[in-house]
Design a protein around this motif. Structure first.
Motif, mmCIF file in Angstrom:
data_model
loop_
_atom_site.group_PDB
_atom_site.id
_atom_site.type_symbol
_atom_site.label_atom_id
_atom_site.label_comp_id
_atom_site.label_asym_id
_atom_site.label_seq_id
_atom_site.Cartn_x
_atom_site.Cartn_y
_atom_site.Cartn_z
ATOM 1 N N LYS A 136 -0.453 2.628 -9.650
ATOM 2 C CA LYS A 136 0.563 3.383 -10.370
ATOM 3 C C LYS A 136 1.447 4.148 -9.379
ATOM 4 O O LYS A 136 0.943 4.829 -8.484
ATOM 5 N N ASN A 137 2.741 3.988 -9.544
ATOM 6 C CA ASN A 137 3.739 4.632 -8.677
ATOM 7 C C ASN A 137 3.551 4.305 -7.200
ATOM 8 O O ASN A 137 3.958 5.078 -6.332
ATOM 9 N N ASP A 138 2.942 3.175 -6.906
ATOM 10 C CA ASP A 138 2.673 2.747 -5.522
ATOM 11 C C ASP A 138 1.937 3.805 -4.706
ATOM 12 O O ASP A 138 2.127 3.921 -3.488
ATOM 13 N N LEU A 187 -3.911 4.526 -3.421
ATOM 14 C CA LEU A 187 -5.196 4.827 -4.046
ATOM 15 C C LEU A 187 -6.335 3.953 -3.545
ATOM 16 O O LEU A 187 -7.500 4.279 -3.741
ATOM 17 N N LEU A 188 -6.005 2.840 -2.928
ATOM 18 C CA LEU A 188 -7.040 1.892 -2.505
ATOM 19 C C LEU A 188 -7.462 2.170 -1.063
ATOM 20 O O LEU A 188 -7.216 1.388 -0.147
ATOM 21 N N LYS A 202 -7.427 -5.875 -14.775
ATOM 22 C CA LYS A 202 -6.932 -4.534 -14.444
ATOM 23 C C LYS A 202 -7.639 -3.456 -15.252
ATOM 24 O O LYS A 202 -8.055 -2.428 -14.705
ATOM 25 N N GLY A 203 -7.782 -3.670 -16.544
ATOM 26 C CA GLY A 203 -8.401 -2.672 -17.410
ATOM 27 C C GLY A 203 -9.858 -2.432 -17.082
ATOM 28 O O GLY A 203 -10.305 -1.287 -16.947
ATOM 29 N N GLU A 236 -5.561 3.974 -10.843
ATOM 30 C CA GLU A 236 -4.629 3.673 -11.944
ATOM 31 C C GLU A 236 -3.715 2.558 -11.479
ATOM 32 O O GLU A 236 -3.288 2.510 -10.344
ATOM 33 N N TRP A 237 -3.402 1.661 -12.399
ATOM 34 C CA TRP A 237 -2.466 0.571 -12.108
ATOM 35 C C TRP A 237 -1.142 0.886 -12.738
ATOM 36 O O TRP A 237 -1.010 1.509 -13.720
#
Length: 96
Positions: free
Chosen positions: A18-20, A23-24, A78-79, A95-96
Protein backbone atom coordinates in the motif's frame (compact mmCIF):
# COMPACT_ATOMS: atom_id res chain seq x y z
CA UNK A 1 -13.74 -37.34 -33.33
CA UNK A 2 -11.73 -37.00 -30.10
CA UNK A 3 -10.98 -33.52 -28.92
CA UNK A 4 -7.52 -32.82 -27.53
CA UNK A 5 -6.83 -29.53 -25.85
CA UNK A 6 -3.35 -28.29 -25.09
CA UNK A 7 -2.77 -25.28 -22.88
CA UNK A 8 0.15 -23.44 -21.32
CA UNK A 9 -0.87 -20.44 -19.27
CA UNK A 10 2.16 -18.84 -17.65
CA UNK A 11 1.63 -15.74 -15.55
CA UNK A 12 4.00 -13.21 -14.03
CA UNK A 13 2.12 -11.41 -11.26
CA UNK A 14 3.40 -8.25 -9.62
CA UNK A 15 1.78 -6.24 -6.86
CA UNK A 16 2.92 -3.47 -4.55
CA UNK A 17 2.51 -2.71 -0.89
CA UNK A 18 0.00 0.00 0.00
CA UNK A 19 1.33 3.40 -1.08
CA UNK A 20 4.61 1.70 -2.06
CA UNK A 21 5.67 1.65 1.58
CA UNK A 22 8.80 -0.45 2.26
CA UNK A 23 6.87 -3.00 4.37
CA UNK A 24 8.65 -6.11 3.13
CA UNK A 25 11.72 -6.02 5.36
CA UNK A 26 14.08 -9.01 5.18
CA UNK A 27 12.23 -10.99 7.87
CA UNK A 28 8.71 -10.24 6.65
CA UNK A 29 9.74 -10.76 3.02
CA UNK A 30 10.86 -14.34 3.67
CA UNK A 31 7.61 -15.05 5.57
CA UNK A 32 5.50 -13.52 2.79
CA UNK A 33 7.36 -15.44 0.08
CA UNK A 34 7.03 -18.70 2.00
CA UNK A 35 3.34 -18.15 2.62
CA UNK A 36 2.61 -17.27 -1.01
CA UNK A 37 4.52 -20.32 -2.22
CA UNK A 38 2.50 -22.60 0.08
CA UNK A 39 -0.76 -20.86 -0.85
CA UNK A 40 -0.09 -21.47 -4.55
CA UNK A 41 0.38 -25.16 -3.81
CA UNK A 42 -2.88 -25.12 -1.82
CA UNK A 43 -4.90 -23.76 -4.78
CA UNK A 44 -6.00 -26.43 -7.25
CA UNK A 45 -4.71 -25.84 -10.77
CA UNK A 46 -1.96 -23.42 -9.71
CA UNK A 47 1.71 -24.37 -10.13
CA UNK A 48 4.38 -22.31 -8.43
CA UNK A 49 7.63 -21.50 -10.25
CA UNK A 50 9.41 -18.62 -8.54
CA UNK A 51 8.96 -15.64 -6.24
CA UNK A 52 10.99 -12.49 -5.65
CA UNK A 53 10.66 -8.79 -5.14
CA UNK A 54 11.84 -5.83 -3.10
CA UNK A 55 10.74 -4.01 0.04
CA UNK A 56 7.81 -2.53 -1.89
CA UNK A 57 6.56 -5.29 -4.16
CA UNK A 58 6.29 -8.99 -4.97
CA UNK A 59 6.91 -10.84 -8.25
CA UNK A 60 5.31 -14.24 -8.61
CA UNK A 61 5.78 -16.63 -11.54
CA UNK A 62 3.16 -19.38 -11.86
CA UNK A 63 1.26 -21.36 -14.40
CA UNK A 64 -2.41 -22.21 -14.15
CA UNK A 65 -5.05 -24.52 -15.53
CA UNK A 66 -7.73 -22.90 -17.74
CA UNK A 67 -10.42 -23.15 -15.03
CA UNK A 68 -8.51 -20.90 -12.59
CA UNK A 69 -9.86 -17.36 -12.34
CA UNK A 70 -6.89 -15.01 -12.23
CA UNK A 71 -8.75 -12.27 -10.34
CA UNK A 72 -10.03 -14.76 -7.73
CA UNK A 73 -6.54 -16.23 -7.36
CA UNK A 74 -4.85 -12.84 -6.87
CA UNK A 75 -7.54 -11.81 -4.37
CA UNK A 76 -7.02 -15.05 -2.46
CA UNK A 77 -3.22 -14.76 -2.44
CA UNK A 78 -3.13 -11.13 -1.35
CA UNK A 79 -5.95 -11.39 1.18
CA UNK A 80 -4.80 -14.60 2.83
CA UNK A 81 -1.20 -13.42 2.93
CA UNK A 82 -1.84 -10.07 4.59
CA UNK A 83 -4.35 -11.64 6.99
CA UNK A 84 -1.93 -14.39 8.09
CA UNK A 85 1.15 -12.15 8.38
CA UNK A 86 -0.77 -9.54 10.39
CA UNK A 87 -2.20 -12.28 12.63
CA UNK A 88 1.27 -13.72 13.26
CA UNK A 89 2.79 -10.30 14.01
CA UNK A 90 -0.13 -9.12 16.16
CA UNK A 91 -0.31 -5.77 14.35
CA UNK A 92 -0.88 -4.43 10.84
CA UNK A 93 2.54 -5.25 9.41
CA UNK A 94 1.44 -5.78 5.79
CA UNK A 95 -1.02 -4.01 3.52
CA UNK A 96 -1.36 -4.27 -0.24
Amino acid sequence: MASHVFHEIYIHLNWHTKNDQPLLSAQIESEVHGFLQQRCRYNKGVYFHEIGGTETHVHLAIDIEPFVSISDLVGDLKGACSFEINKQKGFKALEW
